[in-house]
Scaffold this motif. Structure first.
Motif, PDB file in Angstrom:
ATOM      1  N   ILE A   1      63.483  38.769-121.083  1.00 21.29           N
ATOM      2  CA  ILE A   1      62.951  39.653-120.051  1.00 21.29           C
ATOM      3  C   ILE A   1      63.085  41.125-120.450  1.00 21.29           C
ATOM      4  CG2 ILE A   1      63.416  38.020-118.205  1.00 21.29           C
ATOM      5  CD1 ILE A   1      65.891  39.567-117.504  1.00 21.29           C
ATOM      6  N   LEU A   2      63.918  41.419-121.462  1.00 17.52           N
ATOM      7  CA  LEU A   2      64.050  42.788-121.956  1.00 17.52           C
ATOM      8  C   LEU A   2      63.146  43.055-123.148  1.00 17.52           C
ATOM      9  CD1 LEU A   2      67.950  43.229-121.853  1.00 17.52           C
ATOM     10  CD2 LEU A   2      66.272  43.721-120.060  1.00 17.52           C
ATOM     11  N   MET A   3      62.438  42.039-123.606  1.00 16.93           N
ATOM     12  CA  MET A   3      61.650  42.147-124.825  1.00 16.93           C
ATOM     13  C   MET A   3      60.183  41.845-124.519  1.00 16.93           C
ATOM     14  SD  MET A   3      64.305  39.839-127.059  1.00 16.93           S
ATOM     15  CE  MET A   3      63.453  39.992-128.621  1.00 16.93           C
TER      16      MET A   3
ATOM     17  N   GLY B   1      72.650  45.298-141.033  1.00 20.91           N
ATOM     18  CA  GLY B   1      73.642  46.076-140.315  1.00 20.91           C
ATOM     19  C   GLY B   1      73.176  47.489-140.052  1.00 20.91           C
ATOM     20  N   SER B   2      72.566  48.085-141.036  1.00 15.68           N
ATOM     21  CA  SER B   2      72.057  49.437-140.820  1.00 15.68           C
ATOM     22  C   SER B   2      70.921  49.446-139.817  1.00 15.68           C
ATOM     23  CB  SER B   2      71.567  50.027-142.160  1.00 15.68           C
ATOM     24  OG  SER B   2      70.483  49.260-142.660  1.00 15.68           O
ATOM     25  N   LEU B   3      70.151  48.342-139.781  1.00 17.17           N
ATOM     26  CA  LEU B   3      69.070  48.253-138.799  1.00 17.17           C
ATOM     27  C   LEU B   3      69.627  48.184-137.395  1.00 17.17           C
ATOM     28  CD1 LEU B   3      66.106  47.768-137.953  1.00 17.17           C
ATOM     29  CD2 LEU B   3      66.527  45.332-138.300  1.00 17.17           C
ATOM     30  N   SER B   4      70.698  47.377-137.181  1.00 18.06           N
ATOM     31  CA  SER B   4      71.250  47.239-135.837  1.00 18.06           C
ATOM     32  C   SER B   4      71.810  48.538-135.315  1.00 18.06           C
ATOM     33  CB  SER B   4      72.341  46.163-135.838  1.00 18.06           C
ATOM     34  OG  SER B   4      73.407  46.574-136.674  1.00 18.06           O
TER      35      SER B   4
ATOM     36  N   ILE C   1      56.011  39.039-136.334  1.00 18.46           N
ATOM     37  CA  ILE C   1      57.305  39.672-136.071  1.00 18.46           C
ATOM     38  C   ILE C   1      57.075  41.137-135.764  1.00 18.46           C
ATOM     39  CG2 ILE C   1      59.580  40.179-136.993  1.00 18.46           C
ATOM     40  CD1 ILE C   1      59.339  37.776-138.750  1.00 18.46           C
ATOM     41  N   ARG C   2      57.420  41.515-134.605  1.00 16.48           N
ATOM     42  CA  ARG C   2      57.258  42.901-134.194  1.00 16.48           C
ATOM     43  C   ARG C   2      58.572  43.413-133.642  1.00 16.48           C
ATOM     44  NH1 ARG C   2      52.290  40.562-133.051  1.00 16.48           N
ATOM     45  NH2 ARG C   2      50.504  41.721-133.807  1.00 16.48           N
ATOM     46  N   ASN C   3      58.726  44.709-133.720  1.00 13.65           N
ATOM     47  CA  ASN C   3      59.932  45.312-133.165  1.00 13.65           C
ATOM     48  C   ASN C   3      59.843  45.316-131.658  1.00 13.65           C
ATOM     49  OD1 ASN C   3      62.347  46.627-133.052  1.00 13.65           O
ATOM     50  ND2 ASN C   3      61.488  48.655-133.356  1.00 13.65           N
ATOM     51  N   PRO C   4      60.730  44.594-130.922  1.00 14.01           N
ATOM     52  CA  PRO C   4      60.633  44.526-129.462  1.00 14.01           C
ATOM     53  C   PRO C   4      60.850  45.878-128.815  1.00 14.01           C
ATOM     54  CG  PRO C   4      62.674  43.597-130.236  1.00 14.01           C
ATOM     55  CD  PRO C   4      61.859  43.874-131.461  1.00 14.01           C
TER      56      PRO C   4
ATOM     57  N   GLN D   1      68.930  38.377-131.250  1.00 14.24           N
ATOM     58  CA  GLN D   1      67.614  37.758-131.423  1.00 14.24           C
ATOM     59  C   GLN D   1      66.803  38.496-132.486  1.00 14.24           C
ATOM     60  OE1 GLN D   1      65.360  34.879-130.982  1.00 14.24           O
ATOM     61  NE2 GLN D   1      66.155  35.052-128.905  1.00 14.24           N
ATOM     62  N   CYS D   2      66.853  39.830-132.456  1.00 11.73           N
ATOM     63  CA  CYS D   2      66.114  40.624-133.442  1.00 11.73           C
ATOM     64  C   CYS D   2      66.654  40.395-134.847  1.00 11.73           C
ATOM     65  CB  CYS D   2      66.185  42.103-133.079  1.00 11.73           C
ATOM     66  SG  CYS D   2      65.391  42.531-131.513  1.00 11.73           S
ATOM     67  N   LEU D   3      67.969  40.414-134.990  1.00 13.36           N
ATOM     68  CA  LEU D   3      68.567  40.209-136.308  1.00 13.36           C
ATOM     69  C   LEU D   3      68.304  38.803-136.815  1.00 13.36           C
ATOM     70  CD1 LEU D   3      71.999  42.029-135.869  1.00 13.36           C
ATOM     71  CD2 LEU D   3      69.860  42.921-136.756  1.00 13.36           C
TER      72      LEU D   3
END
Length: 675
Positions: free
Chosen positions: A24-26, A572-575, A662-665, A526-528
């Motif tokens: 629901i946040l994505m 890790g750098s992405l998160s 795959i898209r950035n939510p 979920q993104c990672l």
């Protein structure tokens, strides 16, 4: 796919949808993919639940008109007419059982519990405060009041949210109306910081024959806004004596918390935070929750006969209905839980972040447990129409041949029923052979429900609750006994053993006391997970190429480990910067894959990389199609190179798909999406 759970086994497997609260946040098309592909749909009737709508929409469901018959889920705020229940197909579900008001109407609940008290003893079924229904039992109430002049609480039999509730200390203060319920007021409630509170528990029943009850691991502790004082002068102060949120939110002293990670602040706590607080104060929370489970099971058992009979009368398929009840429980200072009421449609409003975290997680786990088959309801209904029209052309004594695909339930039967060869050789256990077709279906469904239970805990049947409450069942059918016999085949000899019962009391306590993971953290995970999955698919296609370039297995393993470490550092750098960064995940996947492959190639070729590539290009010039047409055999080197070229082609295709799927939510900006 993260939204798919396969069931059935054997040659025919059925896809069941898995729900994720963080969806629901994505705004993630990948999570909507399955629901959209199978055209899953829902309709909401006589109620308005924004949270239910948000969760279903985030998983690809589309909302249809209230009069439509093509839906997978009907979410309604009232009971259905009998003709609607009979018309349900095997893939359609409704969130209410017929006659479930036997639990949710206060007068019906009292009568059912009273009947069980007469049958099994008052002490055994002492889960409700002493109660009278007025005006029918008005004289009995006056006689009891003359012996004990303590305060009493008056409630309408069919109201909710604290409407029409008030306290009295004299029968003359009662306004006599039709169907009023008066109960003894519990004057010694358990207090936290001198405030009275009650607990909202979420109880899920997926079947009444056999009876299957789940309790969600998390709930809400709702506090009054005025410190408790049992002096008679405060009897009219609702903010002191009533704990309903709908009442106390109107108080000027109401305190809300805007941080979902802080669960023990303000007038609404999580149940787990309340239990952790009591445990720190030296109270036995394991025994408390065991008594709560006892109260819930006995309450549902009191209406089991009536509701199970109605299900047998009105439902064509056992799996059509499920019910989420809201149990309101008050705990006294001796840690005894008292049942206040059972709510038919517990509130799913999210007025605070803590509400959203708990209720979104609970609903997502409930939808997963109930099990929505990935099947287009439009196809099912059209096949059912064709099915019924064909039956008119046939003789009434001629069996109708199956023309529609197997449903999830039918597929379960096919995989569990033994084949002719298995019957002859005795490969199947005698326990399965002794079951009927319907019993096999029920057994498989209950087992798979429990595997998908998420944060729900099955409290009946278990090896211990079956021994304790099996004799309380009033709907005498073979299904309950069959289920207990085949689920708990090793339970013989456990009945009456005190050490085993104490172990059973402690077994669920850690689940009730643990803290729920926040939706934000689940979203990041979920993104990672998607990034790592894309990296794994890309790296897997390059492994055969590495074999042809280097034969040293140990060196290859070291390089793979170093590549994985590099991926972890990248993730890790992405998160840490995913909110600030505006680059798409697909770009990250492509860049990382290309860099990883290039680095490995540089390491393996060294300074003579150009010579190596030239040599490889020269050696790989052979016509594969020509060799195969002449029925020739490929050498090991040629076969390896041909397979490597194929994998490189697959790699490019997967990278292309990853860039689309795959898209950035994005953060949901609208208030109705954030609830």
């Amino acid at each position: 796919h993260p939204c798919i759970k396969w069931t059935g086994g054997g040659c025919r497997r059925i896809a069941v949808l898995v729900f994720h609260a963080e969806a629901i946040l994505m705004n993630d098309s990948y999570l909507r993919l399955i629901g959209e592909r199978y055209h899953l749909s829902y309709k909401i009737v006589q109620t308005d639940s924004r949270l239910v709508r948000s969760i279903l929409t985030a998983h690809g469901f589309r909302e249809v008109h209230a009069n439509s018959t093509e839906y997978n889920l009907m979410w309604t705020g009232s009971h259905l007419k009998s003709y609607l229940l009979r018309s349900l197909t095997d893939i359609q579900k409704v969130n209410h059982f017929p006659r479930s008001y036997e639990l949710t109407r206060k007068d019906k609940l009292y009568k059912n519990v009273r009947r069980m008290q007469l049958a099994h003893g008052f002490k055994t079924y002492h889960i409700l405060p002493q109660t009278f229904i007025l005006p029918t039992e008005y004289q009995d109430f006056c006689n009891t009041y003359s012996k004990d002049r303590g305060p009493w609480i008056v409630k309408p039999v069919a109201s909710s949210r604290g409407r029409g509730v008030y306290l009295i200390n004299n029968p003359n203060q009662i306004v006599l109306e039709d169907n009023i319920l008066v109960s003894r007021y519990i004057s010694n409630p358990l207090l936290i910081d001198d405030f009275k509170f009650d607990v909202r528990l979420y109880v899920l029943v997926t079947s009444y024959d056999p009876l299957v009850i789940y309790l969600y691991e998390e709930g809400l502790a709702r506090f009054a806004t005025v410190r408790y004082d049992q002096a008679s002068k405060n009897i009219k102060n609702q903010f002191m004596h009533l704990t309903n949120y709908s009442v106390n939110k109107k108080s000027r002293d109401y305190v809300s918390c805007d941080d979902p990670e802080v669960e023990d602040y303000g007038n609404k706590w999580s149940m787990s935070a309340m239990l952790r607080y009591l445990k720190q104060k030296g109270r036995d929370t394991a025994v408390l929750m065991a008594n709560v489970e006892d109260l819930i099971i006995k309450t549902v058992l009191s209406a089991e006969l009536t509701i199970a009979t109605a299900c047998k009368t009105y439902l064509s398929h056992r799996g059509n209905c499920f019910e989420l009840y809201g149990f309101d429980v008050l705990i006294d200072d001796a840690l005894k839980p008292w049942l206040l009421e059972v709510n038919l449609s517990p509130s799913l409003a999210c007025d605070a972040p803590l509400d959203l975290k708990i209720k979104a997680s609970m609903l997502s786990d409930m939808f997963t447990l109930v099990g929505f088959v990935c099947q287009d309801p439009g196809q099912q209904s059209s096949q059912a129409i064709y099915h019924s029209s064909e039956s008119f052309r046939r003789s009434p004594y001629q069996k109708l041949q199956r023309t529609c695909p197997l449903s999830a339930s039918d597929a379960e039967i096919k995989t569990l029923m033994p084949s002719g060869r298995e019957k002859a050789t005795g490969r199947q256990g005698s326990s399965v052979l002794s079951l009927s077709r319907e019993q096999v279906k029920v057994l498989r469904r209950v087992r798979e429900e429990n595997e998908r239970r998420g944060g729900f805990i099955r409290i009946f049947p278990t090896p211990f609750t079956w021994d304790l409450y099996g004799s309380f069942l009033e709907h005498k059918t073979s299904m309950n006994y069959m289920l207990a016999t085949h689920l708990f085949q090793d339970r013989a000899g456990l009945h009456g053993r005190q050490d085993v019962r104490l172990e059973a009391v402690d077994s669920h306590a850690p689940f009730y006391e643990r803290k729920l993971v926040s939706l934000e953290l689940r979203k990041r995970q979920q993104c990672l997970g998607k990034v790592r999955a894309a990296q794994t698919r890309s790296s897997a296609t390059s492994k055969p190429t590495k074999l042809s370039l280097k034969s040293d297995a140990e060196g290859e393993e070291e390089e793979e480990v170093s590549a994985d470490e590099e991926l972890d550092r990248t993730v890790g750098s992405l998160s840490g910067t995913q909110v600030k960064s505006k680059s798409k995940l697909s770009d990250l996947v492509k860049t990382t894959c290309k860099e990883t492959l290039q680095n490995k190639l540089d390491k393996k070729t060294g300074d003579g990389g150009e010579q190596f590539l030239q040599k490889r290009d020269t050696e790989s010039q052979f016509n594969l199609l020509q060799v195969l047409q002449k029925h020739g055999n490929l050498s090991k080197v040629q076969a390896r190179r041909a397979f490597s070229a194929y994998l490189q082609h697959v790699q490019l295709r997967l990278m292309k798909e990853a860039s689309v799927q795959i898209r950035n939510p994005a953060w949901a900006a609208k208030e109705d999406e954030q609830m």
